[in-house]
Motif scaffolding. Structure first.
Motif, mmCIF file in Angstrom:
data_model
loop_
_atom_site.group_PDB
_atom_site.id
_atom_site.type_symbol
_atom_site.label_atom_id
_atom_site.label_comp_id
_atom_site.label_asym_id
_atom_site.label_seq_id
_atom_site.Cartn_x
_atom_site.Cartn_y
_atom_site.Cartn_z
ATOM 1 N N MET A 1 35.983 57.424 56.758
ATOM 2 C CA MET A 1 35.311 56.272 56.194
ATOM 3 C C MET A 1 34.450 55.624 57.269
ATOM 4 S SD MET A 1 38.017 53.134 56.201
ATOM 5 C CE MET A 1 36.610 52.146 55.743
ATOM 6 N N GLN A 2 33.538 54.757 56.815
ATOM 7 C CA GLN A 2 32.640 54.090 57.751
ATOM 8 C C GLN A 2 32.650 52.590 57.490
ATOM 9 O OE1 GLN A 2 28.299 54.835 57.469
ATOM 10 N NE2 GLN A 2 28.389 55.295 59.649
ATOM 11 N N PHE A 3 32.831 51.835 58.557
ATOM 12 C CA PHE A 3 32.744 50.379 58.439
ATOM 13 C C PHE A 3 31.274 49.965 58.361
ATOM 14 C CE2 PHE A 3 36.985 48.669 60.366
ATOM 15 C CZ PHE A 3 37.665 49.181 59.277
ATOM 16 N N HIS A 4 31.027 48.835 57.738
ATOM 17 C CA HIS A 4 29.685 48.273 57.683
ATOM 18 C C HIS A 4 29.800 46.763 57.573
ATOM 19 C CE1 HIS A 4 30.301 47.786 53.336
ATOM 20 N NE2 HIS A 4 30.735 49.040 53.337
ATOM 21 N N ALA A 5 28.686 46.080 57.636
ATOM 22 C CA ALA A 5 28.702 44.618 57.735
ATOM 23 C C ALA A 5 29.360 43.946 56.533
ATOM 24 C CB ALA A 5 27.277 44.106 57.904
ATOM 25 N N ALA A 6 29.296 44.591 55.359
ATOM 26 C CA ALA A 6 29.841 43.975 54.154
ATOM 27 C C ALA A 6 31.292 44.386 53.877
ATOM 28 C CB ALA A 6 28.971 44.321 52.949
ATOM 29 N N TYR A 7 31.847 45.248 54.728
ATOM 30 C CA TYR A 7 33.203 45.720 54.483
ATOM 31 C C TYR A 7 34.195 44.581 54.701
ATOM 32 C CZ TYR A 7 36.754 49.336 54.008
ATOM 33 O OH TYR A 7 37.784 50.110 53.560
ATOM 34 N N ALA A 8 35.216 44.493 53.836
ATOM 35 C CA ALA A 8 36.079 43.315 53.838
ATOM 36 C C ALA A 8 37.557 43.687 53.816
ATOM 37 C CB ALA A 8 35.756 42.432 52.631
ATOM 38 N N TYR A 9 38.379 42.703 54.115
ATOM 39 C CA TYR A 9 39.837 42.830 54.085
ATOM 40 C C TYR A 9 40.306 43.337 52.726
ATOM 41 C CZ TYR A 9 44.734 41.200 54.322
ATOM 42 O OH TYR A 9 46.113 41.112 54.314
ATOM 43 N N GLU A 10 39.677 42.855 51.672
ATOM 44 C CA GLU A 10 40.097 43.225 50.312
ATOM 45 C C GLU A 10 39.943 44.708 50.039
ATOM 46 O OE1 GLU A 10 39.630 38.964 50.514
ATOM 47 O OE2 GLU A 10 38.333 40.617 51.159
ATOM 48 N N GLU A 11 38.984 45.357 50.704
ATOM 49 C CA GLU A 11 38.810 46.797 50.538
ATOM 50 C C GLU A 11 39.724 47.584 51.459
ATOM 51 O OE1 GLU A 11 34.392 47.933 50.044
ATOM 52 O OE2 GLU A 11 34.376 45.997 51.077
ATOM 53 N N PHE A 12 39.983 47.045 52.640
ATOM 54 C CA PHE A 12 40.745 47.787 53.632
ATOM 55 C C PHE A 12 42.251 47.587 53.482
ATOM 56 C CE2 PHE A 12 42.141 48.507 58.161
ATOM 57 C CZ PHE A 12 41.837 49.846 58.181
ATOM 58 N N VAL A 13 42.682 46.364 53.223
ATOM 59 C CA VAL A 13 44.123 46.075 53.145
ATOM 60 C C VAL A 13 44.526 45.838 51.698
ATOM 61 C CG1 VAL A 13 46.019 44.669 54.024
ATOM 62 C CG2 VAL A 13 44.015 45.098 55.457
ATOM 63 N N GLU A 14 44.208 44.693 51.152
ATOM 64 C CA GLU A 14 44.465 44.451 49.738
ATOM 65 C C GLU A 14 43.624 43.290 49.238
ATOM 66 O OE1 GLU A 14 48.464 43.308 48.771
ATOM 67 O OE2 GLU A 14 48.238 41.333 49.654
ATOM 68 N N GLY A 15 43.408 43.290 47.913
ATOM 69 C CA GLY A 15 42.633 42.223 47.303
ATOM 70 C C GLY A 15 43.167 41.902 45.925
ATOM 71 N N ILE A 16 42.306 41.319 45.104
ATOM 72 C CA ILE A 16 42.683 40.917 43.745
ATOM 73 C C ILE A 16 41.687 41.534 42.774
ATOM 74 C CG2 ILE A 16 42.820 38.948 42.152
ATOM 75 C CD1 ILE A 16 45.164 38.994 43.935
ATOM 76 N N THR A 17 42.201 42.098 41.664
ATOM 77 C CA THR A 17 41.334 42.647 40.625
ATOM 78 C C THR A 17 40.738 41.522 39.784
ATOM 79 O OG1 THR A 17 43.097 42.825 38.989
ATOM 80 C CG2 THR A 17 42.830 44.687 40.517
ATOM 81 N N PHE A 18 39.810 41.861 38.905
ATOM 82 C CA PHE A 18 39.236 40.859 38.000
ATOM 83 C C PHE A 18 40.293 40.259 37.089
ATOM 84 C CE2 PHE A 18 35.298 43.342 38.865
ATOM 85 C CZ PHE A 18 34.531 42.294 39.370
ATOM 86 N N GLU A 19 41.354 41.019 36.850
ATOM 87 C CA GLU A 19 42.439 40.517 36.004
ATOM 88 C C GLU A 19 43.432 39.658 36.778
ATOM 89 O OE1 GLU A 19 41.586 43.796 36.202
ATOM 90 O OE2 GLU A 19 40.357 43.763 34.371
ATOM 91 N N GLY A 20 43.184 39.485 38.068
ATOM 92 C CA GLY A 20 44.063 38.649 38.878
ATOM 93 C C GLY A 20 45.265 39.373 39.444
ATOM 94 N N GLU A 21 45.273 40.710 39.352
ATOM 95 C CA GLU A 21 46.382 41.501 39.880
ATOM 96 C C GLU A 21 46.078 41.951 41.305
ATOM 97 O OE1 GLU A 21 49.251 42.018 38.351
ATOM 98 O OE2 GLU A 21 48.543 40.791 36.670
ATOM 99 N N PRO A 22 47.086 41.988 42.180
ATOM 100 C CA PRO A 22 46.850 42.499 43.539
ATOM 101 C C PRO A 22 46.500 43.983 43.513
ATOM 102 C CG PRO A 22 49.185 42.117 43.166
ATOM 103 C CD PRO A 22 48.482 41.558 41.976
ATOM 104 N N LYS A 23 45.596 44.385 44.366
ATOM 105 C CA LYS A 23 45.144 45.778 44.424
ATOM 106 C C LYS A 23 45.175 46.253 45.862
ATOM 107 C CE LYS A 23 41.135 48.726 43.433
ATOM 108 N NZ LYS A 23 39.741 48.756 42.919
ATOM 109 N N SER A 24 45.851 47.372 46.100
ATOM 110 C CA SER A 24 45.961 47.919 47.449
ATOM 111 C C SER A 24 44.627 48.479 47.923
ATOM 112 C CB SER A 24 47.018 49.029 47.496
ATOM 113 O OG SER A 24 48.292 48.524 47.230
ATOM 114 N N GLY A 25 44.296 48.205 49.182
ATOM 115 C CA GLY A 25 43.108 48.774 49.789
ATOM 116 C C GLY A 25 43.401 50.130 50.406
ATOM 117 N N LEU A 26 42.412 50.668 51.085
ATOM 118 C CA LEU A 26 42.510 52.016 51.643
ATOM 119 C C LEU A 26 43.702 52.173 52.580
ATOM 120 C CD1 LEU A 26 41.279 54.834 52.140
ATOM 121 C CD2 LEU A 26 39.900 53.800 53.942
ATOM 122 N N LEU A 27 43.878 51.244 53.493
ATOM 123 C CA LEU A 27 44.953 51.372 54.469
ATOM 124 C C LEU A 27 46.318 51.332 53.795
ATOM 125 C CD1 LEU A 27 45.817 51.582 57.441
ATOM 126 C CD2 LEU A 27 45.866 49.087 57.504
#
Length: 208
Positions: free
Chosen positions: A1-27
């Motif tokens: 994978m490649q990091f870039h300026a817009a890459y965020a914690y939500e993509e790498f570790v975890e975030g929230i879906t549109f439905e409000g559910e936690p979603k695991s990131g790549l790591l």
């Protein structure tokens, strides 16, 4: 994978879906697989590490990547997380890039840094592997030795041996000069300090 300026914690570790559910990131997804398969090693390769805002992408993992015996509570899911012992993270970055100049000292203390300096031997090996003849490969690889006497040479070279990765012959070397190397040497305001020496050592250019 490649990091870039817009890459965020939500993509790498975890975030929230549109439905409000936690979603695991790549790591987290990689780590879950590794934790269930401790007999194998899992390697995450990150290109251009310093292109992202590392403090924002890593968050609390800045500490827990180093101390793998400790658990951290993840902010969205509330899960207890610990990086599996069989996960290895390999990352590349160019310390001369402007984006790398602001790397947090706290992060650098947690890294094991391996230098891959411009190398005549590796340049020659790459060119020979690509089918370039000995004489041409020797001349092209010799560019890596320009200004070798300069104690800061490795950090001042505008490119390394990897620049020859796609070279298959003289035509490619000519294109490489026009499309890449000459751009490194001649900026809009001033020339690179090694411009004259690299130009003299590189015969595959127009009007050479």
């Amino acid at each position: 994978m490649q990091f870039h300026a817009a890459y965020a914690y939500e993509e790498f570790v975890e975030g929230i879906t549109f439905e409000g559910e936690p979603k695991s990131g790549l790591l987290l997804r990689l780590n879950e697989k590794a934790a269930q398969d401790l007999s194998n090693t899992y390697v995450l390769v990150i290109e251009e590490l310093t292109r992202a805002d590392l403090s924002a992408v890593l968050g609390e993992l800045l500490t827990y990547i180093e101390y793998r015996d400790r658990f951290v509570t993840l902010p969205y899911s509330g899960k207890k997380f610990r990086l599996a012992p069989n996960v290895i993270v390999l990352a590349t970055y160019n310390p001369t890039d402007r984006s790398a100049l602001e790397v947090d000292a706290a992060l650098l203390r947690r890294l094991r840094i391996i230098d891959f300096l411009p190398s005549y031997d590796l340049a020659f090996e790459i060119l020979k592997f690509n089918g370039v003849d000995d004489e041409t490969a020797t001349k092209a690889a010799s560019v890596m030795l320009v200004q070798k006497a300069d104690p800061r040479w490795a950090f001042r070279m505008p490119f390394g041996h990897g620049i020859y990765a796609d070279v298959r012959g003289v035509n490619d070397l000519q294109d490489l000069w026009e499309q890449r190397i000459s751009r490194f040497l001649h900026g809009p305001w001033e020339d690179h300090p090694y411009a004259a020496d690299i130009t003299a050592a590189y015969p595959w250019r127009k009007n050479a």
